[in-house]
Structures are given as structure tokens and as C-alpha cells.
Scaffold this active site. Structure first.
Site, short mmCIF file in Angstrom:
data_model
loop_
_atom_site.label_atom_id
_atom_site.label_comp_id
_atom_site.label_asym_id
_atom_site.label_seq_id
_atom_site.Cartn_x
_atom_site.Cartn_y
_atom_site.Cartn_z
N LYS A 15 0.83 -1.21 0.00
CA LYS A 15 0.00 0.00 0.00
C LYS A 15 0.87 1.27 0.00
O LYS A 15 2.08 1.19 0.23
CB LYS A 15 -0.93 -0.04 1.22
CG LYS A 15 -1.89 -1.26 1.22
CD LYS A 15 -2.80 -1.24 2.44
CE LYS A 15 -3.72 -2.45 2.47
NZ LYS A 15 -4.61 -2.44 3.66
N GLU A 53 -8.97 -11.81 -7.29
CA GLU A 53 -8.07 -10.66 -7.14
C GLU A 53 -6.91 -10.72 -8.13
O GLU A 53 -6.48 -9.68 -8.65
CB GLU A 53 -7.56 -10.58 -5.69
CG GLU A 53 -8.68 -10.21 -4.72
CD GLU A 53 -8.24 -10.04 -3.28
OE1 GLU A 53 -9.03 -9.51 -2.49
OE2 GLU A 53 -7.11 -10.45 -2.94
N TYR A 67 -12.70 -3.74 -2.41
CA TYR A 67 -13.15 -3.68 -1.02
C TYR A 67 -14.68 -3.70 -0.94
O TYR A 67 -15.27 -3.06 -0.07
CB TYR A 67 -12.58 -2.44 -0.34
CG TYR A 67 -11.08 -2.53 -0.08
CD1 TYR A 67 -10.56 -3.56 0.69
CD2 TYR A 67 -10.20 -1.58 -0.60
CE1 TYR A 67 -9.19 -3.66 0.94
CE2 TYR A 67 -8.83 -1.68 -0.36
CZ TYR A 67 -8.33 -2.71 0.41
OH TYR A 67 -6.98 -2.80 0.66
N HIS A 93 -1.84 -5.70 1.65
CA HIS A 93 -3.05 -6.48 1.45
C HIS A 93 -2.65 -7.88 1.01
O HIS A 93 -1.71 -8.04 0.24
CB HIS A 93 -3.91 -5.85 0.33
CG HIS A 93 -4.98 -6.78 -0.16
ND1 HIS A 93 -6.20 -6.88 0.46
CD2 HIS A 93 -5.00 -7.68 -1.17
CE1 HIS A 93 -6.94 -7.81 -0.17
NE2 HIS A 93 -6.22 -8.31 -1.16
N ASN A 139 -1.95 -0.25 7.34
CA ASN A 139 -1.35 -1.53 7.74
C ASN A 139 -0.48 -2.16 6.66
O ASN A 139 -0.24 -3.36 6.64
CB ASN A 139 -2.43 -2.50 8.25
CG ASN A 139 -3.47 -2.82 7.20
OD1 ASN A 139 -3.35 -2.40 6.04
ND2 ASN A 139 -4.48 -3.57 7.57
N1 UDP Z 1 -9.77 -1.28 7.43
C1 UDP Z 1 -9.85 -0.09 8.11
N2 UDP Z 1 -10.58 -0.06 9.29
C2 UDP Z 1 -11.19 -1.16 9.79
C3 UDP Z 1 -11.11 -2.37 9.07
C4 UDP Z 1 -10.38 -2.40 7.89
O1 UDP Z 1 -9.29 0.92 7.70
O2 UDP Z 1 -11.82 -1.09 10.84
C5 UDP Z 1 -8.98 -1.32 6.19
C6 UDP Z 1 -7.60 -1.93 6.44
O3 UDP Z 1 -6.64 -1.20 5.70
C7 UDP Z 1 -7.73 -3.33 5.90
C8 UDP Z 1 -8.71 -3.14 4.76
O4 UDP Z 1 -9.62 -2.15 5.22
O5 UDP Z 1 -6.49 -3.87 5.49
C9 UDP Z 1 -9.47 -4.38 4.36
O6 UDP Z 1 -10.13 -4.90 5.48
P1 UDP Z 1 -10.18 -6.47 5.74
O7 UDP Z 1 -11.14 -6.71 6.86
O8 UDP Z 1 -10.40 -7.19 4.45
O9 UDP Z 1 -8.70 -6.76 6.32
P2 UDP Z 1 -7.42 -7.47 5.68
O10 UDP Z 1 -7.91 -8.60 4.82
O11 UDP Z 1 -6.65 -6.42 4.91
O12 UDP Z 1 -6.62 -7.97 6.87
MG MG Z 2 -9.32 -8.56 3.33
#
Ligand code: UDP
Ligand code: MG
Length: 156
Positions: A11, A128, A51, A117, A114
């Protein structure tokens, strides 16, 4: 056990924090094979698709703004049970809770920033990979180290 492919996106915060090389290196040393890699800019429409499970959440506007704000590095990794292996190398979504030794656990302090992805299931990974890579952008080649990364009965 099955040979799988999974999608990674580094990212914009990974670029700003000069973590790109370190993160690629971790996956290489783990024994995952890189089968495709490119920089890209995610358009808002692609963010809404990628997303899709989150577009109704209050944080979605900020997530879209951030993920479309700068370059991403997209790559596809291959290996036995690669989807689960990569998720374990990445760590949980909230980086403050991510285990030390994982990418998020070592390099990030945030959920919204974070760093990385990774696809969350084999089905998601297939969608994806197709979202970001054309067939001709994915490479079939023999990794010579395969014989040392896997035992005979793990190579299929
Ligand atoms: N995210 C966020 N706030 C939240 C949950 C998710 O900003 O409370 C963002 C975060 O960057 C995350 C992305 O949305 O990586 C996708 O969320 P997901 O639950 O799919 O998490 P991941 O698969 O990335 O661990
Ligand atoms: Mg995810």
C-alpha cells in the site's frame, strides 16, 4: 496440500516508509515463488470492487482515499497452501494486535495504515489475481531452489 497463488498489494504507506524491498525479501526468503509483479494506481471504481465487502462501513471513504492516493506494488506469489501461508506472514488486520515477526506486527501500528493487502481465501485470490493481472503478465518457470524448499512429496 495444494499449490496455490495469492495476490499481494503493498500500500502507499509501504512506499512512503521505504519498506518495499524488505517486504519482498521476506516472501522470497520464506520460499514463495514470485510469478507476477507490477506497480499500479488503483482507481476509485476498482477500490469499490476490491473492497466490496466494506463499502458500507464508516471507514470506507478514508480507505478509498488512502488506497487511491499513491502507488501500489501488486504481486502474485505461488507455493503450497500459499493463501494461508501469506496471511500468516502478513499478520492480522489491526497491526497493533499482529504478532511480532509478521509484516504488520513488525512494521505497522495501525489498521488503516497496515502496509499490505493479501487475499483471504483461494476463491478471493483467483478473483483478485484476475482483477490486477492479465494472463500474459503471470510467469510459468522452474524455480531451481524448489528441491530444497520442498520435500519430494510436497512438490506436486
Ligand atoms: N480497514 C480499516 N478499518 C477497519 C477495518 C479495515 O481501515 O476497521 C482497512 C484496512 O486497511 C484493511 C482493509 O480495510 O487492510 C481491508 O479490510 P479487511 O477486513 O479485508 O482486512 P485485511 O484482509 O486487509 O486484513
Ligand atoms: Mg481482506
Amino acid at each position: 496440500m495444494a499449490m496455490e497463488r495469492t495476490l499481494i498489494l503493498l500500500k502507499p504507506d509501504a512506499f512512503q516508509r521505504a519498506l518495499i524491498g524488505e517486504i519482498i525479501s521476506r516472501f522470497e526468503r520464506k520460499g514463495l515463488k514470485i510469478v507476477g509483479m507490477k506497480m499500479l494506481h488503483m482507481a476509485p471504481a476498482v477500490s469499490k470492487e476490491h473492497y466490496g465487502h466494506l463499502t458500507s462501513k464508516p471507514f470506507y471513504p478514508g480507505l478509498e482515499k488512502f488506497i487511491t492516493s499513491g502507488p501500489l506494488l501488486a504481486f502474485v506469489l505461488e507455493g503450497q497452501e500459499a493463501v494461508e501461508v501469506v496471511r500468516n506472514v502478513v499478520g492480522v488486520t489491526n497491526s497493533r494486535k499482529a504478532t511480532a515477526g509478521t509484516i504488520r506486527g513488525d512494521f505497522s501500528m495501525s489498521t488503516g495504515r497496515n502496509t499490505i493487502h493479501a487475499s483471504d481465501s483461494l476463491d478471493t485470490a483467483k478473483k483478485e489475481i484476475a482483477r490486477f493481472f492479465k494472463k500474459e503478465e503471470l510467469f510459468e518457470y522452474k524455480l531451481e531452489l524448489w528441491d530444497y524448499i520442498y520435500a519430494e512429496d510436497e512438490k506436486a
